[in-house]
Motif scaffolding. Structure first.
Motif, PDB file in Angstrom:
ATOM      1  N   GLN A  73      12.004  -2.994   8.222  1.00 24.73           N
ATOM      2  CA  GLN A  73      11.034  -2.991   7.120  1.00 24.73           C
ATOM      3  C   GLN A  73      10.120  -4.208   7.179  1.00 24.73           C
ATOM      4  O   GLN A  73       8.909  -4.102   6.979  1.00 24.73           O
ATOM      5  CB  GLN A  73      11.763  -2.939   5.786  1.00 24.73           C
ATOM      6  CG  GLN A  73      12.420  -1.615   5.472  1.00 24.73           C
ATOM      7  CD  GLN A  73      13.283  -1.667   4.221  1.00 24.73           C
ATOM      8  OE1 GLN A  73      13.429  -2.717   3.596  1.00 24.73           O
ATOM      9  NE2 GLN A  73      13.872  -0.540   3.856  1.00 24.73           N
ATOM     10  N   LEU A  74      10.703  -5.374   7.448  1.00 25.93           N
ATOM     11  CA  LEU A  74       9.907  -6.603   7.500  1.00 25.93           C
ATOM     12  C   LEU A  74       8.934  -6.596   8.678  1.00 25.93           C
ATOM     13  O   LEU A  74       7.794  -7.048   8.549  1.00 25.93           O
ATOM     14  CB  LEU A  74      10.830  -7.821   7.582  1.00 25.93           C
ATOM     15  CG  LEU A  74      11.554  -8.207   6.289  1.00 25.93           C
ATOM     16  CD1 LEU A  74      12.583  -9.288   6.553  1.00 25.93           C
ATOM     17  CD2 LEU A  74      10.551  -8.671   5.229  1.00 25.93           C
ATOM     18  N   ILE A  75       9.386  -6.082   9.815  1.00 28.47           N
ATOM     19  CA  ILE A  75       8.500  -6.009  10.978  1.00 28.47           C
ATOM     20  C   ILE A  75       7.343  -5.057  10.705  1.00 28.47           C
ATOM     21  O   ILE A  75       6.186  -5.348  11.021  1.00 28.47           O
ATOM     22  CB  ILE A  75       9.290  -5.579  12.227  1.00 28.47           C
ATOM     23  CG1 ILE A  75      10.247  -6.694  12.655  1.00 28.47           C
ATOM     24  CG2 ILE A  75       8.340  -5.226  13.378  1.00 28.47           C
ATOM     25  CD1 ILE A  75      11.163  -6.332  13.803  1.00 28.47           C
ATOM     26  N   ALA A  76       7.645  -3.899  10.097  1.00 24.64           N
ATOM     27  CA  ALA A  76       6.585  -2.941   9.754  1.00 24.64           C
ATOM     28  C   ALA A  76       5.602  -3.565   8.779  1.00 24.64           C
ATOM     29  O   ALA A  76       4.384  -3.382   8.891  1.00 24.64           O
ATOM     30  CB  ALA A  76       7.201  -1.677   9.158  1.00 24.64           C
ATOM     31  N   LYS A  77       6.142  -4.324   7.826  1.00 21.54           N
ATOM     32  CA  LYS A  77       5.289  -4.996   6.842  1.00 21.54           C
ATOM     33  C   LYS A  77       4.408  -6.032   7.523  1.00 21.54           C
ATOM     34  O   LYS A  77       3.215  -6.161   7.223  1.00 21.54           O
ATOM     35  CB  LYS A  77       6.173  -5.662   5.784  1.00 21.54           C
ATOM     36  CG  LYS A  77       5.397  -6.293   4.637  1.00 21.54           C
ATOM     37  CD  LYS A  77       4.809  -5.194   3.760  1.00 21.54           C
ATOM     38  CE  LYS A  77       4.193  -5.787   2.512  1.00 21.54           C
ATOM     39  NZ  LYS A  77       3.132  -6.766   2.772  1.00 21.54           N
ATOM     40  N   SER A  83      -2.691  -6.214  10.811  1.00 25.74           N
ATOM     41  CA  SER A  83      -3.794  -5.271  10.998  1.00 25.74           C
ATOM     42  C   SER A  83      -4.772  -5.350   9.842  1.00 25.74           C
ATOM     43  O   SER A  83      -5.974  -5.134   9.998  1.00 25.74           O
ATOM     44  CB  SER A  83      -3.262  -3.844  11.139  1.00 25.74           C
ATOM     45  OG  SER A  83      -2.652  -3.422   9.933  1.00 25.74           O
ATOM     46  N   ASP A  84      -4.248  -5.706   8.671  1.00 25.90           N
ATOM     47  CA  ASP A  84      -5.076  -5.823   7.474  1.00 25.90           C
ATOM     48  C   ASP A  84      -6.118  -6.920   7.622  1.00 25.90           C
ATOM     49  O   ASP A  84      -7.198  -6.872   7.029  1.00 25.90           O
ATOM     50  CB  ASP A  84      -4.167  -6.123   6.269  1.00 25.90           C
ATOM     51  CG  ASP A  84      -4.879  -5.973   4.943  1.00 25.90           C
ATOM     52  OD1 ASP A  84      -5.970  -5.394   4.934  1.00 25.90           O
ATOM     53  OD2 ASP A  84      -4.330  -6.429   3.938  1.00 25.90           O
ATOM     54  N   SER A  89      -8.151  -3.100   4.853  1.00 22.64           N
ATOM     55  CA  SER A  89      -7.411  -1.856   5.011  1.00 22.64           C
ATOM     56  C   SER A  89      -5.946  -2.212   4.875  1.00 22.64           C
ATOM     57  O   SER A  89      -5.597  -3.161   4.194  1.00 22.64           O
ATOM     58  CB  SER A  89      -7.729  -1.211   6.364  1.00 22.64           C
ATOM     59  OG  SER A  89      -7.399  -2.100   7.411  1.00 22.64           O
ATOM     60  N   GLY A  90      -5.070  -1.462   5.531  1.00 17.11           N
ATOM     61  CA  GLY A  90      -3.661  -1.785   5.448  1.00 17.11           C
ATOM     62  C   GLY A  90      -3.012  -1.269   4.178  1.00 17.11           C
ATOM     63  O   GLY A  90      -3.538  -0.383   3.515  1.00 17.11           O
ATOM     64  N   VAL A  91      -1.866  -1.870   3.827  1.00 16.27           N
ATOM     65  CA  VAL A  91      -1.042  -1.369   2.727  1.00 16.27           C
ATOM     66  C   VAL A  91      -0.720  -2.487   1.748  1.00 16.27           C
ATOM     67  O   VAL A  91      -0.348  -3.589   2.153  1.00 16.27           O
ATOM     68  CB  VAL A  91       0.278  -0.776   3.262  1.00 16.27           C
ATOM     69  CG1 VAL A  91       1.161  -0.283   2.111  1.00 16.27           C
ATOM     70  CG2 VAL A  91       0.003   0.366   4.240  1.00 16.27           C
ATOM     71  N   HIS A 118     -10.052   2.436   2.155  1.00 15.18           N
ATOM     72  CA  HIS A 118      -9.179   2.370   3.328  1.00 15.18           C
ATOM     73  C   HIS A 118      -7.884   1.619   3.051  1.00 15.18           C
ATOM     74  O   HIS A 118      -7.017   1.547   3.936  1.00 15.18           O
ATOM     75  CB  HIS A 118      -9.918   1.717   4.499  1.00 15.18           C
ATOM     76  CG  HIS A 118     -11.132   2.477   4.939  1.00 15.18           C
ATOM     77  ND1 HIS A 118     -11.063   3.754   5.460  1.00 15.18           N
ATOM     78  CD2 HIS A 118     -12.456   2.150   4.908  1.00 15.18           C
ATOM     79  CE1 HIS A 118     -12.281   4.187   5.740  1.00 15.18           C
ATOM     80  NE2 HIS A 118     -13.144   3.243   5.413  1.00 15.18           N
ATOM     81  N   VAL A 119      -7.735   1.072   1.867  1.00 14.05           N
ATOM     82  CA  VAL A 119      -6.489   0.401   1.498  1.00 14.05           C
ATOM     83  C   VAL A 119      -5.521   1.436   0.938  1.00 14.05           C
ATOM     84  O   VAL A 119      -5.883   2.250   0.088  1.00 14.05           O
ATOM     85  CB  VAL A 119      -6.734  -0.700   0.449  1.00 14.05           C
ATOM     86  CG1 VAL A 119      -5.405  -1.305  -0.017  1.00 14.05           C
ATOM     87  CG2 VAL A 119      -7.638  -1.787   1.024  1.00 14.05           C
ATOM     88  N   ARG A 120      -4.304   1.413   1.440  1.00 11.72           N
ATOM     89  CA  ARG A 120      -3.268   2.317   0.947  1.00 11.72           C
ATOM     90  C   ARG A 120      -2.253   1.544   0.113  1.00 11.72           C
ATOM     91  O   ARG A 120      -2.143   0.323   0.220  1.00 11.72           O
ATOM     92  CB  ARG A 120      -2.555   3.018   2.119  1.00 11.72           C
ATOM     93  CG  ARG A 120      -3.455   3.973   2.879  1.00 11.72           C
ATOM     94  CD  ARG A 120      -2.699   4.684   3.990  1.00 11.72           C
ATOM     95  NE  ARG A 120      -2.339   3.761   5.069  1.00 11.72           N
ATOM     96  CZ  ARG A 120      -1.107   3.576   5.510  1.00 11.72           C
ATOM     97  NH1 ARG A 120      -0.094   4.230   4.953  1.00 11.72           N
ATOM     98  NH2 ARG A 120      -0.861   2.749   6.499  1.00 11.72           N
TER      99      ARG A 120
END
Length: 309
Positions: A73-77, A83-84, A89-91, A118-120
């Motif tokens: 989870q932390l790596i995905a975050k 990328s943000d 963009s990004g999450v 583009h922000v999720r």
């Protein structure tokens, strides 16, 4: 230890089957088996019990599964945040309690999304303690919390959102005909209360009674399961009025409790922690909206007050 191998391990733990995991991971079963054996050797312990085709976690495997999930989870975050930085963009990851603040947050996200499409957003529903734990771990960026709450170690903003304490009653109960529940009547009822200690202390303060004088039959972190207990006649649930209005039930009536105590809310995020550009922008957007008399939320509050009067 590679993230790829952690994902292999988690997939087997999810499916309890090596061949099914290999099929979903698009690798051969011997390759997957070798990767898990190498992982076990490096850790010096067995992670799975192997019984014919079924694989179940050992005690060590159960512990490792929890940590592996946190790492993934932390790596995905981290990947999302990096990328943000290339553009807005990004999450934005948010933990939110059940209350009227959900309406506020929905309004803010809708306004923000129209400006930054583009922000999720990634939403997580929980109580305040769970959300603060995820803030500390860095698995959520922002927490939308009801007070009282310990905020000393966070940056925070008070939100223009208020809620009231109410009692949930079966619609065919004689109490359901009342327009308000007195504190004296409340002390005589079997109660289902929030599980957070700080909220329980708040309830005992405005109820003006020690917990030894209340008939508490159950506690809850979220409202969902308590609704079934209320309908079954086990007890009457104390909750924020907004928590119930967000998920109304035709078999249950919400009655205001006769107390002047108002539930307030705050937005919190970690101190001394670099947030993604989209999260920082969302925080500033909310601050601006709070102070803007023409914002959608301020207009919503104005219309609501006019209806009430």
């Amino acid at each position: 230890m590679e993230t790829r191998v952690l994902n292999y391990f988690l997939k087997i733990a999810q499916l309890n089957n090596m061949s099914k995991a290999a099929e979903q991971l698009h690798i051969t079963q011997p390759t997957l088996s070798r990767q898990i054996k190498t992982l076990e050797d490096s850790l010096g312990t067995k992670l799975f019990n192997r019984d014919n085709k079924k694989m179940t976690l050992t005690n060590s495997g159960i512990i490792f599964q929890k940590r592996a999930q946190q790492i993934v989870q932390l790596i995905a975050k981290a990947e999302q945040d990096v990328s943000d930085q290339q553009g807005l963009s990004g999450v934005v990851s948010i933990g939110c309690v059940e209350s009227t603040v959900t309406n506020f947050l929905g309004t803010m996200i809708a306004s923000f999304h129209s400006k930054y499409p583009h922000v999720r957003f990634s939403m997580y529903d929980a109580d305040g303690d769970d959300i603060r734990e995820k803030l500390d771990r860095g698995t959520v960026d922002l927490g939308f919390l009801l007070t009282p709450v310990e905020l000393a170690k966070y940056n925070s903003v008070d939100l223009p959102v208020e809620d009231r304490w109410c009692l949930l009653v079966p619609k065919d109960d004689p109490i359901a005909k009342q327009t308000k529940i007195s504190l004296e009547a409340l002390r005589k009822l079997p109660l289902i209360i929030p599980s957070r200690n700080i909220i329980q202390s708040e309830i005992l303060a405005w109820a003006k009674t020690p917990d030894s004088e209340l008939h508490i039959v159950s506690s809850q972190n979220l409202l969902s399961n308590s609704l079934f207990l209320v309908k079954a006649g086990i007890g009457y649930a104390i909750c924020a009025s907004g928590a119930f209005s967000n998920r109304p039930d035709d078999d249950i009536v919400s009655i205001p409790i006769d107390t002047t105590t108002v539930i307030k809310h705050a937005m919190a995020w970690r101190k001394n922690y670099t947030l993604s550009q989209s999260t920082q922008t969302f925080i500033e957007f909310i601050k601006d909206e709070i102070n803007n008399p023409d914002s959608l939320w301020q207009l919503y509050i104005k219309e609501k007050r006019e209806k009430e009067n």
